[in-house]
Design a protein around this motif. Structure first.
Motif, mmCIF file in Angstrom:
data_model
loop_
_atom_site.group_PDB
_atom_site.id
_atom_site.type_symbol
_atom_site.label_atom_id
_atom_site.label_comp_id
_atom_site.label_asym_id
_atom_site.label_seq_id
_atom_site.Cartn_x
_atom_site.Cartn_y
_atom_site.Cartn_z
ATOM 1 N N MET A 1 0.825 -1.209 0.000
ATOM 2 C CA MET A 1 0.000 0.000 0.000
ATOM 3 C C MET A 1 0.865 1.267 0.000
ATOM 4 O O MET A 1 0.538 2.259 -0.654
ATOM 5 C CB MET A 1 -0.928 -0.008 1.224
ATOM 6 C CG MET A 1 -2.049 -1.045 1.151
ATOM 7 S SD MET A 1 -3.091 -1.013 2.624
ATOM 8 C CE MET A 1 -3.827 0.599 2.440
ATOM 9 N N ILE A 2 1.984 1.221 0.748
ATOM 10 C CA ILE A 2 2.898 2.368 0.767
ATOM 11 C C ILE A 2 3.477 2.605 -0.627
ATOM 12 O O ILE A 2 3.562 3.733 -1.112
ATOM 13 C CB ILE A 2 4.015 2.137 1.801
ATOM 14 C CG1 ILE A 2 3.424 2.129 3.203
ATOM 15 C CG2 ILE A 2 5.092 3.221 1.693
ATOM 16 C CD1 ILE A 2 4.418 1.758 4.291
ATOM 17 N N PHE A 3 3.852 1.509 -1.286
ATOM 18 C CA PHE A 3 4.399 1.617 -2.640
ATOM 19 C C PHE A 3 3.377 2.228 -3.594
ATOM 20 O O PHE A 3 3.689 3.125 -4.382
ATOM 21 C CB PHE A 3 4.822 0.239 -3.137
ATOM 22 C CG PHE A 3 5.227 0.214 -4.587
ATOM 23 C CD1 PHE A 3 6.453 0.711 -4.995
ATOM 24 C CD2 PHE A 3 4.357 -0.307 -5.545
ATOM 25 C CE1 PHE A 3 6.812 0.701 -6.331
ATOM 26 C CE2 PHE A 3 4.709 -0.320 -6.878
ATOM 27 C CZ PHE A 3 5.946 0.182 -7.266
ATOM 28 N N LEU A 4 2.133 1.757 -3.517
ATOM 29 C CA LEU A 4 1.083 2.276 -4.392
ATOM 30 C C LEU A 4 0.799 3.751 -4.105
ATOM 31 O O LEU A 4 0.516 4.531 -5.023
ATOM 32 C CB LEU A 4 -0.193 1.452 -4.228
ATOM 33 C CG LEU A 4 -0.143 0.018 -4.761
ATOM 34 C CD1 LEU A 4 -1.430 -0.720 -4.426
ATOM 35 C CD2 LEU A 4 0.097 0.029 -6.264
ATOM 36 N N PHE A 5 0.894 4.118 -2.820
ATOM 37 C CA PHE A 5 0.678 5.520 -2.459
ATOM 38 C C PHE A 5 1.716 6.418 -3.130
ATOM 39 O O PHE A 5 1.372 7.418 -3.773
ATOM 40 C CB PHE A 5 0.746 5.678 -0.936
ATOM 41 C CG PHE A 5 0.778 7.118 -0.491
ATOM 42 C CD1 PHE A 5 -0.382 7.880 -0.488
ATOM 43 C CD2 PHE A 5 1.975 7.701 -0.098
ATOM 44 C CE1 PHE A 5 -0.355 9.208 -0.085
ATOM 45 C CE2 PHE A 5 2.009 9.027 0.304
ATOM 46 C CZ PHE A 5 0.851 9.780 0.304
ATOM 47 N N PHE A 6 2.989 6.058 -3.002
ATOM 48 C CA PHE A 6 4.043 6.887 -3.594
ATOM 49 C C PHE A 6 3.985 6.858 -5.123
ATOM 50 O O PHE A 6 4.296 7.838 -5.779
ATOM 51 C CB PHE A 6 5.421 6.429 -3.103
ATOM 52 C CG PHE A 6 5.738 6.914 -1.717
ATOM 53 C CD1 PHE A 6 6.055 8.252 -1.491
ATOM 54 C CD2 PHE A 6 5.707 6.046 -0.636
ATOM 55 C CE1 PHE A 6 6.340 8.710 -0.212
ATOM 56 C CE2 PHE A 6 5.991 6.495 0.639
ATOM 57 C CZ PHE A 6 6.307 7.832 0.865
ATOM 58 N N LEU A 7 3.546 5.726 -5.674
ATOM 59 C CA LEU A 7 3.411 5.628 -7.124
ATOM 60 C C LEU A 7 2.324 6.565 -7.631
ATOM 61 O O LEU A 7 2.421 7.116 -8.734
ATOM 62 C CB LEU A 7 3.081 4.185 -7.503
ATOM 63 C CG LEU A 7 3.065 3.858 -9.003
ATOM 64 C CD1 LEU A 7 4.454 4.021 -9.597
ATOM 65 C CD2 LEU A 7 2.555 2.440 -9.228
ATOM 66 N N SER A 8 1.285 6.773 -6.839
ATOM 67 C CA SER A 8 0.163 7.604 -7.280
ATOM 68 C C SER A 8 0.383 9.096 -7.059
ATOM 69 O O SER A 8 -0.336 9.915 -7.641
ATOM 70 C CB SER A 8 -1.107 7.178 -6.539
ATOM 71 O OG SER A 8 -1.008 7.474 -5.154
ATOM 72 N N VAL A 9 1.362 9.469 -6.240
ATOM 73 C CA VAL A 9 1.554 10.882 -5.892
ATOM 74 C C VAL A 9 1.736 11.778 -7.114
ATOM 75 O O VAL A 9 1.078 12.833 -7.217
ATOM 76 C CB VAL A 9 2.727 11.042 -4.902
ATOM 77 C CG1 VAL A 9 3.164 12.505 -4.803
ATOM 78 C CG2 VAL A 9 2.328 10.530 -3.532
ATOM 79 N N PRO A 10 2.591 11.437 -8.094
ATOM 80 C CA PRO A 10 2.755 12.326 -9.256
ATOM 81 C C PRO A 10 1.453 12.534 -10.023
ATOM 82 O O PRO A 10 1.201 13.630 -10.534
ATOM 83 C CB PRO A 10 3.795 11.600 -10.118
ATOM 84 C CG PRO A 10 4.529 10.726 -9.168
ATOM 85 C CD PRO A 10 3.523 10.292 -8.167
#
Length: 374
Positions: A1-10
């Protein structure tokens, strides 16, 4: 979930950015097939900058949002639709961008590979800027419209008064010379037939060049070649920033290789050179240039010093077949530059991320749109 969060930030940050209100019209008369290569990177850029196409909401689409030659719109005689610029097109616009006006020719349509341009002259189907179109542009500029154009806006098949008016509006003078970097001067699928023919006409011998180099050609058929490691240094065609503190040059890198068509123009009083082409020539190459009264440095980006914005890209800047990735991603520019540390981009990708995109971002920045305040 942390990975997906940072992936979605841009993507989230891009979505939260305000849309730009600039009303833009794009002209491209050089669209022989559905590649839309002459303006596809421009379309991606306009989407990335959150501008909207004429008459509808985003996103811009390559096959719709321009005027010129439409290869996918054909009549009962299998003839493609064309559309010239009219004053009505410009009535509610802020900016006109001419991506290419060279045109479409018979050999372009006769079974040519989609990734290749026709390699010899043939009958013109459509192309060039007419006097009526240029008069519409002049009226648009006179009432404050901004104007961007690039390589082959006023060269053949645009002639006479139309060419002179365009030169005046862009505050420059065309020399008649154009050139292109080639990865392999012996490649018969890349080197134009007219280049081989004109070379034999002027020098009395067959074209026998190999390796990388630059083809230089004049509208009057004069021609010469600069070979890498003989006349020019490796990757010896570069774009260098001349005015690094100008707002339009923010984040534009210097000493960026350029690997496509360019022309030699001269800035007139009332304009300034923001960036220049540098040919890294050897002593032998310098002798070649002197024979044709060509200097190894000449303008790449010229801007008028007064409003409205009038800027000329002296190269085929928007003709850039690169895989830009998703346009709706914030900080894409910096991500791609980081990736350059891994992949040195031995093609036009480096130019797109290091010169073209930051330049366009600056132009459309609301603080810098038009002439920067002193």
């Amino acid at each position: 979930m942390i990975f997906l969060f940072f992936l979605s930030v841009p993507f989230v940050f891009w979505f939260l950015k305000d849309d730009l209100a600039n009303r833009i019209l794009v002209i491209d008369k050089s669209v022989p097939n559905d590649e839309y290569r002459e303006h596809s990177s421009l379309t991606w850029t306009l989407n990335h900058l959150k501008t909207s196409p004429p008459g509808r909401s985003r996103p811009w689409k390559d096959y719709i949002d321009y005027i010129g030659y439409y290869p996918e719109r054909v009549d009962e005689n299998d003839k493609a639709e064309t559309e010239d610029l009219t004053p009505e097109h410009l009535e509610d616009k802020d900016l006109l961008f001419i991506a290419d006006s060279y045109g479409v020719y018979r050999l372009d349509l006769e079974g040519q590979d989609e990734d290749l341009t026709a390699l010899d002259y043939s009958e013109k189907i459509y192309g060039g800027m007419t006097e009526k179109e240029v008069k519409a542009i002049k009226d648009f500029v006179d009432r404050g419209g901004d104007f961007i154009a690039e390589f082959n806006t006023f060269a053949s098949p645009t002639y006479g008064k139309a060419r002179r008016m365009l030169e005046k509006m862009l505050w420059l003078k065309w020399s008649g010379w154009a050139g292109r970097f080639f990865e392999d001067l012996s490649n018969k699928d890349e080197i134009p037939e007219w280049a081989r023919r004109n070379y034999k006409k002027h020098y009395g011998k067959e074209w026998d060049f190999e390796g990388r180099g630059i083809l230089m050609t004049h509208w009057d058929t004069r021609i010469f070649v600069l070979q890498e490691e003989i006349d020019i240094e490796p990757r010896g065609m570069r774009i260098s920033v001349v005015r690094p503190h100008d707002p339009l040059m923010k984040d534009v890198l210097s000493d960026v290789p350029f690997y496509y068509w360019f022309d030699i123009v001269y800035a007139r009083p009332g304009s300034e050179v923001l960036a220049r082409f540098d040919m890294l020539v050897t002593d032998k190459g310098q002798e070649q240039l002197k024979k044709f009264n060509i200097y190894h440095q000449f303008p790449a980006i010229i801007r008028a010093t007064k409003k409205p914005l009038a800027i000329y890209f002296a190269g085929d800047f928007s003709d850039n077949k690169v895989d830009e990735g998703p346009y709706n991603m914030e900080w894409a520019l910096y991500y791609k530059r980081f990736m350059r540390l891994i992949d040195h981009y031995p093609d036009q990708r480096g130019f797109f991320w290091e010169c073209y995109l930051p330049l366009m971002m600056n132009i459309f920045d609301t603080k810098n749109y038009g002439i920067a305040e002193e």
